[in-house]
Design a protein around this motif. Structure first.
Motif, PDB file in Angstrom:
ATOM      1  N   UNK A  84      40.494  49.712  35.130  1.00 56.44           N
ATOM      2  CA  UNK A  84      40.640  48.937  33.883  1.00 56.44           C
ATOM      3  C   UNK A  84      41.033  47.503  34.226  1.00 56.44           C
ATOM      4  N   UNK A  85      41.968  47.337  35.153  1.00 57.58           N
ATOM      5  CA  UNK A  85      42.385  45.999  35.565  1.00 57.58           C
ATOM      6  C   UNK A  85      41.205  45.222  36.143  1.00 57.58           C
ATOM      7  N   UNK A  86      40.473  45.843  37.034  1.00 55.63           N
ATOM      8  CA  UNK A  86      39.368  45.151  37.707  1.00 55.63           C
ATOM      9  C   UNK A  86      38.252  44.792  36.738  1.00 55.63           C
ATOM     10  N   UNK A  91      34.250  37.730  35.498  1.00 57.11           N
ATOM     11  CA  UNK A  91      33.517  37.462  36.730  1.00 57.11           C
ATOM     12  C   UNK A  91      32.615  36.238  36.579  1.00 57.11           C
ATOM     13  N   UNK A  92      32.431  35.514  37.692  1.00 59.82           N
ATOM     14  CA  UNK A  92      31.577  34.312  37.674  1.00 59.82           C
ATOM     15  C   UNK A  92      30.146  34.628  38.049  1.00 59.82           C
ATOM     16  N   UNK A  93      29.892  35.812  38.577  1.00 56.35           N
ATOM     17  CA  UNK A  93      28.558  36.179  39.013  1.00 56.35           C
ATOM     18  C   UNK A  93      28.353  36.018  40.502  1.00 56.35           C
ATOM     19  N   UNK A  94      29.339  35.441  41.205  1.00 56.71           N
ATOM     20  CA  UNK A  94      29.230  35.293  42.656  1.00 56.71           C
ATOM     21  C   UNK A  94      29.715  36.565  43.356  1.00 56.71           C
ATOM     22  N   UNK A  95      29.266  36.773  44.582  1.00 57.23           N
ATOM     23  CA  UNK A  95      29.713  37.939  45.348  1.00 57.23           C
ATOM     24  C   UNK A  95      31.222  37.885  45.511  1.00 57.23           C
ATOM     25  N   UNK A  96      31.839  39.056  45.635  1.00 56.14           N
ATOM     26  CA  UNK A  96      33.299  39.063  45.674  1.00 56.14           C
ATOM     27  C   UNK A  96      33.849  40.189  46.548  1.00 56.14           C
ATOM     28  N   UNK A 162      28.101  42.733  46.066  1.00 54.80           N
ATOM     29  CA  UNK A 162      27.122  41.642  46.143  1.00 54.80           C
ATOM     30  C   UNK A 162      27.004  40.970  44.786  1.00 54.80           C
ATOM     31  N   UNK A 163      26.346  39.794  44.756  1.00 54.83           N
ATOM     32  CA  UNK A 163      26.187  39.052  43.492  1.00 54.83           C
ATOM     33  C   UNK A 163      25.414  39.882  42.479  1.00 54.83           C
ATOM     34  N   UNK A 164      24.438  40.658  42.967  1.00 56.48           N
ATOM     35  CA  UNK A 164      23.642  41.484  42.052  1.00 56.48           C
ATOM     36  C   UNK A 164      24.507  42.522  41.357  1.00 56.48           C
ATOM     37  N   UNK A 165      25.447  43.114  42.106  1.00 51.10           N
ATOM     38  CA  UNK A 165      26.336  44.122  41.522  1.00 51.10           C
ATOM     39  C   UNK A 165      27.326  43.472  40.576  1.00 51.10           C
ATOM     40  N   UNK A 166      27.799  42.280  40.935  1.00 52.18           N
ATOM     41  CA  UNK A 166      28.800  41.608  40.102  1.00 52.18           C
ATOM     42  C   UNK A 166      28.256  41.370  38.699  1.00 52.18           C
ATOM     43  N   UNK A 167      26.956  41.031  38.595  1.00 48.01           N
ATOM     44  CA  UNK A 167      26.370  40.802  37.272  1.00 48.01           C
ATOM     45  C   UNK A 167      26.443  42.060  36.410  1.00 48.01           C
ATOM     46  N   UNK A 172      30.311  46.717  32.381  1.00 43.81           N
ATOM     47  CA  UNK A 172      30.875  48.064  32.449  1.00 43.81           C
ATOM     48  C   UNK A 172      32.295  48.106  31.888  1.00 43.81           C
ATOM     49  N   UNK A 173      32.748  49.318  31.555  1.00 45.91           N
ATOM     50  CA  UNK A 173      34.140  49.533  31.134  1.00 45.91           C
ATOM     51  C   UNK A 173      34.657  50.787  31.827  1.00 45.91           C
ATOM     52  N   UNK A 174      35.959  50.857  31.993  1.00 48.38           N
ATOM     53  CA  UNK A 174      36.536  52.016  32.662  1.00 48.38           C
ATOM     54  C   UNK A 174      36.342  53.277  31.851  1.00 48.38           C
ATOM     55  N   UNK A 175      36.162  53.138  30.564  1.00 49.68           N
ATOM     56  CA  UNK A 175      35.972  54.311  29.714  1.00 49.68           C
ATOM     57  C   UNK A 175      34.709  55.074  30.105  1.00 49.68           C
ATOM     58  N   UNK A 176      33.654  54.356  30.514  1.00 51.97           N
ATOM     59  CA  UNK A 176      32.392  55.035  30.867  1.00 51.97           C
ATOM     60  C   UNK A 176      32.298  55.349  32.357  1.00 51.97           C
ATOM     61  N   UNK A 177      33.085  54.635  33.205  1.00 56.91           N
ATOM     62  CA  UNK A 177      32.952  54.803  34.644  1.00 56.91           C
ATOM     63  C   UNK A 177      34.021  55.732  35.220  1.00 56.91           C
TER      64      UNK A 177
END
Length: 995
Positions: A84-86, A91-96, A162-167, A172-177
């Motif tokens: 939930x925190x994460x 996010x800016x869309x850059x890899x992290x 990766x940047x692709x995943x960050x997008x 997403x929300x913790x409720x579904x993940x």
């Protein structure tokens, strides 16, 4: 990937399991916090402007310390999960990279992780079970584990996207993940994103585990030394050959050749370097064999030494245990051990324990030498080592270099200084005691010490009523607070001692007795919450009022100079520094002691006349001086049966204790000192033998002796338990301490035990005609109309009065503490919380000035302050402000009681443990009468850390013939405490280790 392109998110929203501050602000080492370590670990892959802290709990405190970071406050962080925190981040869309805020990694691990080509790369630990070898089952259960390549591993909390995943993450929300990163990894893997893992193989740490932090830094003894050797500039680590026991078994000839090639014509040291020794989970110091001075040219001797070391590893060895071979260092100036923090609290002190006498490199670690030196240095003032022990300065520089290289400051380091001045490092290992629960704040410690130094400097200016160019502070002279209330008393005990005795009663008694009136000069001062006697005030209070002002001034400065030149006299100030009574050998001793310190013969003559008058009057005034004790008892009964409130009873009992009890006790104690001084003077002058003196002291009983006899009568059915409780139930170990039980609270422990051997029959004693004749001649010098029988009566009665009056005035004090417990029960305050009140609080409550809310607030504040007091190390003797930051502990000369010798196993008592004590030599911190219960347990001997020759326990031990060493001092006490079995030879004044 460019360094400035990747973003880092630190997850720090939750409340830590321990502590009152966010994990990011947890102090780790070298004045660094958890966040400092994390920022350092990420600096190789990004810049600080790309680091975002996701916070909730205490985020304002984090922002205050790290203004240069980016922050995002997580909504509803209290109810949310890690995921939930994460996923709440913007996010800016850059890899992290994301990481828990309570973990740290080596830079190379992060760099290697980022080299893997996948959309998601997460760090795992296949060695995770090794981290839990000495951890609790709870820790193991909460470990975040997962299955990778059919193997159970621990997820470390470090993960790359990766940047692709960050997008995708922003959708997403913790409720579904789910709730965890593992849930997120599984979710994204199912979505088709590539996943890879990187194994850190144990090279990471969690900040909630001290062992993890330590393990993060180093390895075994040989690995540690090998890593450090090429990096050191201010010390040296000798060339080494290390190998495993398995390698030795497989090809010992090859290893012998290697040793011979590396060390030509050398004497060797062959040490253990077991994986179970000096590791980052437990010290096990000394648990395995090390052999010194092996002839390197003799393969048989080298081989046997290695075999002996391997044998010491025991049957559980796996072959991975290491043996370390180095050249023996000879020709040393000094050798020893330094701890870079306090063992018990983790407080910021360097503690050097070293031998500069024998040239041995192992006398400290092996405990083979008793004349060792101990120097303590606060970390905030390292430069002050030059003033106390300049020979240690190069060692300190070497130690600080090690700390900087390791980034760690809880170390146990063995060192030596060669004749050349070169510092050699033999061993570097962690201090494995977890200090997390104590949490000493180094900045607060430093601030307290600086305030204490300023206070000490201000204290040098005398009041108008005392003489002396300077003052000295010590915790054992005069009313010896270290003995009575301890070196770190809680506020209630401290304030009661001050109110009842050291504010004004002490000075009033002396003025009435014939000494100078020094009121309103205080006797007791506090530095960092620890009690000290103002020696200048004490000294002035013992100068007879009859001497001239000029003589008084010369005496005061002489006494202060003698004490300054002989700090070891601080617990024997009335015997070895001052002259407070007249004895037959006064003139001879005074000339030897005083003439070289600016005191004239005329001053000595004047002092002798004045002391004769005081001593003469002392022999006739005892009854009048102690008469008020009868009134105290009557008034106590009236107070207890009255309808006063509990708080009014507490106040009244304490005020009566001061008015009618402690003044009478002060007089009785002074009278007893006069008596003991006369007896000692008779012995020193050859008028009486020491054996005859001992026999005389055993010929009459005191309260303590009556106590033993009454307990014996109770055991035989001649005395009821209730009678015993009524008579002795008010006694308590720690007379001023509300946290200690009174005897009545646990009669089975304190009153039921009986040892018939101490209930001896009093031996009839009479002084011989020659002795009586000698006494008569002495009395003729003192004054008219004094008979030898009057003197003998005084010797007996003053000794009995000292114990009896103390016994009676402590009834009021103990009863007041009982009523404090009643008050605490009414107001919901525990025994420990009550200890943080003061007498002034009681008075303010009585006057309705403060209420319960104020009291609770004061208690909370004082608890925090006292935790700092407990972390601060101060010397027993302070004569310059530097001593507050750096000092050498000196061994006190104990006060030996009896001429007997005894051997026995030691038993240290800090509290009042229910331990079998029969035939033990018992160690206690204070010579407090509340420990009288020990004498009924058949102990073989007694050793106290604090206490004087005339203390209660010294008198009690003499009365029953128990071998005792009273007031051995901090340094010797700690040395004795680690001995399993000792010889206590009082006749020869010896305490030595047997086992």
């Amino acid at each position: 990937m460019k360094k400035n392109e990747i973003e880092v998110y630190l997850l720090g929203a939750g409340r830590p399991a321990q502590g009152y501050k966010p994990t990011a602000l947890k102090s780790i080492a070298l004045n660094t916090r958890a966040m400092d370590w994390q920022l350092h670990s990420f600096e190789s892959v990004t810049s600080v402007e790309n680091i975002t802290f996701l916070g909730g709990y205490g985020i304002d405190k984090v922002i205050e310390k790290y203004t240069f970071l980016k922050y995002q406050v997580i909504p509803n962080w209290q109810q949310g999960s890690v995921l939930h925190t994460f996923l709440s981040a913007q996010f800016t869309g850059r890899e992290l990279l994301a990481s828990y805020s309570d973990t740290v990694f080596h830079q190379e691990s992060i760099t290697e992780l980022l080299k893997l080509d996948a959309d998601i790369v997460f760090a795992i630990d296949t060695c995770w079970k090794n981290r839990f070898e000495s951890r609790s089952e709870t820790d193991i259960k909460i470990a975040e584990t997962m299955i990778v390549d059919e193997q159970q591993v621990e997820f470390t909390g470090l993960i790359y996207f990766s940047a692709a995943v960050v997008k995708v993450l922003s959708t997403l929300s913790s409720a579904e993940v789910g709730r965890s990163f593992i849930d997120l990894i599984n979710y994204l893997s199912k979505q088709g994103y590539t996943v890879a893992s990187y194994d850190v193989t144990g090279h990471w740490a969690e900040f909630n585990s001290f062992q993890d932090i330590a393990h993060f830094m180093l390895g075994t003894k040989s690995e540690t030394l090998a890593r450090l050797a090429p990096l050191l500039k201010h010390s040296t680590i000798g060339t080494q050959v290390s190998f495993t026991s398995l390698a030795w078994q497989q090809d010992y000839q090859k290893i012998l050749r290697k040793i011979k090639a590396r060390f030509t014509d050398c004497r060797l040291v062959i040490r253990s370097s077991s994986i179970d020794e000096d590791n980052w989970y437990s010290s096990n110091a000394g648990g395995f064999t090390s052999i010194l001075d092996v002839d390197g040219n003799d393969e048989n001797k080298v081989s046997k030494a290695v075999d002996d070391v391997i044998t010491s590893f025991g049957q559980k060895q796996t072959g991975e245990d290491q043996i370390l071979v180095q050249e023996l260092l000879s020709e040393v100036q000094a050798a020893g051990v330094v701890f870079t923090c306090d063992l018990e609290s983790g407080a910021p002190y360097y503690r050097f324990n070293f031998d500069d006498k024998t040239q041995s490199t192992e006398s400290v670690t092996a405990g083979t030498h008793s004349d060792l030196r101990t120097v303590l240095l606060n970390r905030s003032s390292p430069e002050k080592i030059i003033n106390i022990a300049p020979e240690l300065e190069p060692v300190l520089v070497a130690i600080q270099e090690l700390e900087q290289l390791l980034g760690f400051d809880k170390l146990d380091i063995e060192f030596a200084i060669a004749k050349t001045g070169q510092v050699h490092i033999f061993q570097v290992r962690p201090i494995t005691i977890n200090h997390d629960d104590i949490g000493v704040d180094e900045e607060l410690v430093a601030a307290q010490l600086n305030n204490a130094a300023l206070q000490f400097i201000k204290q040098q200016k005398p009041s108008p009523f005392v003489y002396g160019n300077k003052t000295i502070l010590a915790n054992m002279p005069d009313w010896n607070p270290a003995e009575i209330i301890g070196t770190r008393p809680k506020p209630l005990a401290f304030s009661l001692y001050r109110h009842l005795i050291t504010n004004d009663i002490w000075a009033q008694q002396r003025a009435e007795f014939g000494y100078r009136d020094v009121n309103p000069a205080p006797l007791l001062v506090a530095l960092c919450g620890q009690p000290y006697i103002d020696c200048r005030a004490s000294i002035n209070s013992f100068i007879p009022a009859a001497v001239s002002e000029a003589t008084a001034q010369r005496l005061a400065n002489a006494y202060l100079a003698i004490l300054a030149d002989n700090p070891n006299f601080h617990d024997k100030i009335e015997f070895d520094v001052l002259f407070t009574t007249w004895t037959p050998d006064f003139n001879k001793k005074a000339q030897i002691r005083l003439l070289s310190y600016g005191v004239s013969q005329q001053d000595i003559n004047s002092l002798g006349v004045a002391l004769k008058k005081i001593t003469y009057q002392a022999l006739t005034r005892l009854t009048d001086d102690t008469a008020s004790i009868a009134l105290l008892n009557k008034r106590r009964e009236l107070i207890e049966t009255s309808e006063l409130t509990v708080i009014d009873k507490i106040y009244s009992l304490l005020e009566d204790c001061k008015r009618f009890g402690t003044l009478a006790f002060s007089h009785a104690a002074r009278a007893n000192f006069v008596a003991m001084s006369l007896l000692k003077g008779f012995v020193d002058s050859g008028l009486l033998t020491d054996l005859r003196r001992e026999q005389f002291l055993k010929s009459f009983t005191t309260v303590a002796g009556n106590f033993s006899r009454d307990k014996s009568s109770y055991a035989k059915g001649k005395f009821s338990l209730q009678e015993l409780i009524s008579k002795y139930g008010h006694l308590r170990p720690g007379t001023y301490d509300v946290t200690t039980q009174a005897y009545w609270e646990d009669p089975a422990r304190y009153l039921n035990s009986v040892n018939d051997s101490i209930c001896h029959q009093l031996q009839a004693f009479e002084f011989s005609d020659d002795e009586i004749s000698s006494f008569t001649k002495v009395l003729a010098e003192l004054g008219p109309n004094l008979s030898a029988q009057q003197l003998v009566n005084y010797l007996v009665e003053s000794t009995q009065a000292r114990e009896f009056v103390k016994f009676e005035f402590t009834r009021n004090l103990s009863r007041a503490l009982d009523y404090c417990l009643h008050f605490g029960h009414e107001e919901g305050l525990s025994r420990d919380e009550l200890a943080f009140l003061t007498f002034n609080d009681i008075k303010q409550v009585k006057l309705n000035v403060i209420g319960l809310a104020d009291i609770k607030s004061l208690i909370k504040m004082r608890k925090q302050s006292h935790s700092i007091t407990c972390a601060i190390e101060l010397p027993s003797f302070i004569q310059k402000d530097i001593d507050i930051f750096c000092f050498e502990r000196f061994a006190s000369q104990p006060n030996f009681v009896t001429a007997s010798r005894v051997e026995g196993h030691t038993q240290r008592l800090n509290k009042h443990q229910n331990i079998k004590l029969k035939d033990k030599i018992v160690l206690i911190p204070q010579a407090d009468p509340g420990f009288d219960w020990l004498f009924s347990h058949g102990i073989a001997g007694l050793i106290t850390q604090y206490g004087g020759a005339n203390s209660h326990m010294a008198i009690r031990a003499a009365e029953i013939g128990l071998p005792a060493a009273i007031g051995v001092g901090e340094k010797l006490y700690e040395e004795i405490a680690v001995m399993q079995q000792v010889e206590l030879d009082c006749g020869n004044q010896i305490i030595r280790c047997i086992v």
